[in-house]
Design a protein around this motif. Structure first.
Motif, PDB file in Angstrom:
ATOM      1  N   GLY A 116     107.437  40.664  34.591  1.00  0.00           N
ATOM      2  CA  GLY A 116     106.839  39.590  35.364  1.00  0.00           C
ATOM      3  C   GLY A 116     107.905  38.545  36.052  1.00  0.00           C
ATOM      4  O   GLY A 116     109.243  38.971  36.006  1.00  0.00           O
ATOM      5  N   ALA A 151     102.898  45.292  30.042  1.00  0.00           N
ATOM      6  CA  ALA A 151     102.919  44.261  31.343  1.00  0.00           C
ATOM      7  C   ALA A 151     103.349  43.069  30.888  1.00  0.00           C
ATOM      8  O   ALA A 151     102.676  42.544  29.716  1.00  0.00           O
ATOM      9  N   ASN A 202     104.337  38.937  32.035  1.00  0.00           N
ATOM     10  CA  ASN A 202     103.936  38.105  32.958  1.00  0.00           C
ATOM     11  C   ASN A 202     104.348  36.718  32.701  1.00  0.00           C
ATOM     12  O   ASN A 202     104.808  36.260  31.521  1.00  0.00           O
ATOM     13  N   CYS A 253      93.823  35.456  35.135  1.00  0.00           N
ATOM     14  CA  CYS A 253      94.409  35.578  36.430  1.00  0.00           C
ATOM     15  C   CYS A 253      93.594  34.988  37.615  1.00  0.00           C
ATOM     16  O   CYS A 253      92.447  35.182  37.646  1.00  0.00           O
ATOM     17  N   SER A 266      98.618  37.432  37.850  1.00  0.00           N
ATOM     18  CA  SER A 266      98.701  38.975  37.765  1.00  0.00           C
ATOM     19  C   SER A 266      97.900  39.438  36.629  1.00  0.00           C
ATOM     20  O   SER A 266      97.078  39.170  36.017  1.00  0.00           O
ATOM     21  N   THR A 267      98.200  40.829  36.323  1.00  0.00           N
ATOM     22  CA  THR A 267      98.223  41.642  34.997  1.00  0.00           C
ATOM     23  C   THR A 267      96.573  42.210  34.710  1.00  0.00           C
ATOM     24  O   THR A 267      96.442  43.163  34.460  1.00  0.00           O
ATOM     25  N   ALA A 279     100.290  43.871  26.729  1.00  0.00           N
ATOM     26  CA  ALA A 279     100.615  42.810  27.680  1.00  0.00           C
ATOM     27  C   ALA A 279     101.158  41.366  26.971  1.00  0.00           C
ATOM     28  O   ALA A 279     100.781  41.005  25.851  1.00  0.00           O
ATOM     29  N   SER A 299     102.583  37.302  27.837  1.00  0.00           N
ATOM     30  CA  SER A 299     102.964  36.279  28.749  1.00  0.00           C
ATOM     31  C   SER A 299     103.935  35.166  28.326  1.00  0.00           C
ATOM     32  O   SER A 299     103.973  35.063  27.132  1.00  0.00           O
TER      33      SER A 299
END
Ligand SMILES: O=P(O)(O)O[C@@H]1C[C@H](O)[C@@H](CO)O1
Ligand SMILES: Nc1nc2[nH]cnc2c(=O)[nH]1
Length: 330
Positions: free
Chosen positions: A73, A154, A156, A235, A261-262, A278, A280
């Motif tokens: 990210g 992922a 971010n 997102c 994103s993501t 994922a 954040s």
């Protein structure tokens, strides 16, 4: 009235205000909503064969096939620095690959090993607001699948909307709300290629339950469970940060963290049956009151990424190790 022709239009231009020079934005050539292939030739995006060519180009440059793919990210590119025996390939050197245009997104793939597990990392991702259609933002995910990746991690940077979240917290994503999808903008829009996945993929288990459980255990082992949360991400298209009213609306519908994103990457990954985890990094607290003078900014986002880089590197290294174990046991 007499019909107008091209010359009439040219004459009319003489009376128009000075022409604005607009940046080039990729559209599908049909309705301009950015879901197509960006060259105006078809609404499909790149063909399976073109993606295979990209995958084969990358495979010709490496000696070990990666099992786990990582997307770094904003400001989190240093995650790729934990990769041993790295082989880096600039996006601009990969045929048909987009390039990074945002500060904090280096613009290269890094192949190598983390804790002896073969991985590939995107040091820089693609965002809708850069002018890329969603399918193109997610093109690397399909390339990962073709290369042989089984698991996507992922990461971010996101604004914390949940009032209990603090700057520097790490939120394990347990679910998302696809706000852009509500408006019909989806990376899977257009004809479906069954070689990637089904026309109507389910999303109710998008974020792997076992991985999330293991991530919470790792947080305890690393003694960072006090900063690790679990919540719902959304997102928005960006590039502007949100208004107070928008944030209050998102809070009401159950969003804990907001980013740019993501979600579309995860949809693309689940469509082609990758296992997904994922997280954040909460880089700013969302402003939900008109009395608050704070304003979100990209510099702060990058600073918090730098501040948390050591912890994130340790956390992601452990995740890679344990996710690979889970995959071998299955
Ligand atoms: O690539 P991510 O989602 O981490 O980047 C976030 C969203 C914007 O690109 C940027 C705003 O500061 O950070
Ligand atoms: N949309 C959005 N993206 C972010 N990325 C980092 N912080 C934010 C934020 O507050 N809003």
């Amino acid at each position: 009235m007499a019909p107008i022709n091209a010359n009439d239009i040219n004459d009319a231009k003489a009376f128009m205000p000075a022409k604005k020079v607009l940046p080039e934005v990729e559209t599908d050539g049909a309705n301009g909503n950015g879901n197509g292939n960006g060259n105006g030739n078809s609404p499909k995006g790149y063909s399976y064969e073109t993606l295979l060519e990209i995958a084969n180009f990358l495979l010709s440059r490496i000696s070990v096939k990666p099992h786990i793919g990582i997307i770094c990210g904003s400001g989190m590119g240093s995650l790729a620095e934990t990769i041993q025996e790295p082989v880096s390939i600039l996006y601009e050197d990969i045929p048909n690959f987009p390039v990074s245009t945002v500060e904090g997104h280096h613009g290269q793939l890094v192949f190598g090993k983390i804790n002896d597990i073969p991985v590939m990392a995107m040091q820089g991702r693609f965002h809708y607001y850069e002018g890329y259609p969603l399918w193109k933002c997610c093109l690397p995910v399909r390339v990962m699948k073709l290369i042989g990746i089984k698991t996507l991690i992922a990461t971010n940077a996101a604004g914390g909307l949940n009032p209990s979240y603090k700057i520097g917290d790490i939120m394990i994503v347990k679910d998302h709300i696809n706000m852009m999808g509500f408006a019909g903008n989806n990376p899977l829009h257009g004809p479906n290629d069954e070689r990637f996945g089904p026309r109507f993929p389910p999303m109710s288990k998008a974020y792997n339950y076992e991985y999330r459980k293991v991530a919470r255990e790792i947080a305890k082992e690393l003694n960072i469970d006090n900063i690790v949360r679990e919540g719902v991400y959304t997102c928005l298209g960006g590039p502007n940060f949100e208004t107070v009213a928008e944030l209050n609306m998102l809070k009401m519908v159950g969003v804990d963290a907001v980013g740019m994103s993501t979600v579309h990457e995860v949809i693309t990954a689940r469509h082609c049956d990758l296992n997904v985890f994922a997280l954040s990094l909460i880089t700013n607290e969302c402003v939900t009151s008109y009395d608050n003078n704070d304003e979100a900014n990209h510099e702060e986002v990058l600073d918090v990424g730098r501040m948390r880089q050591d912890i994130l590197r340790k956390f992601v290294s452990k995740l890679v190790e344990r996710f690979a174990q889970i995959e071998t046991n299955h």
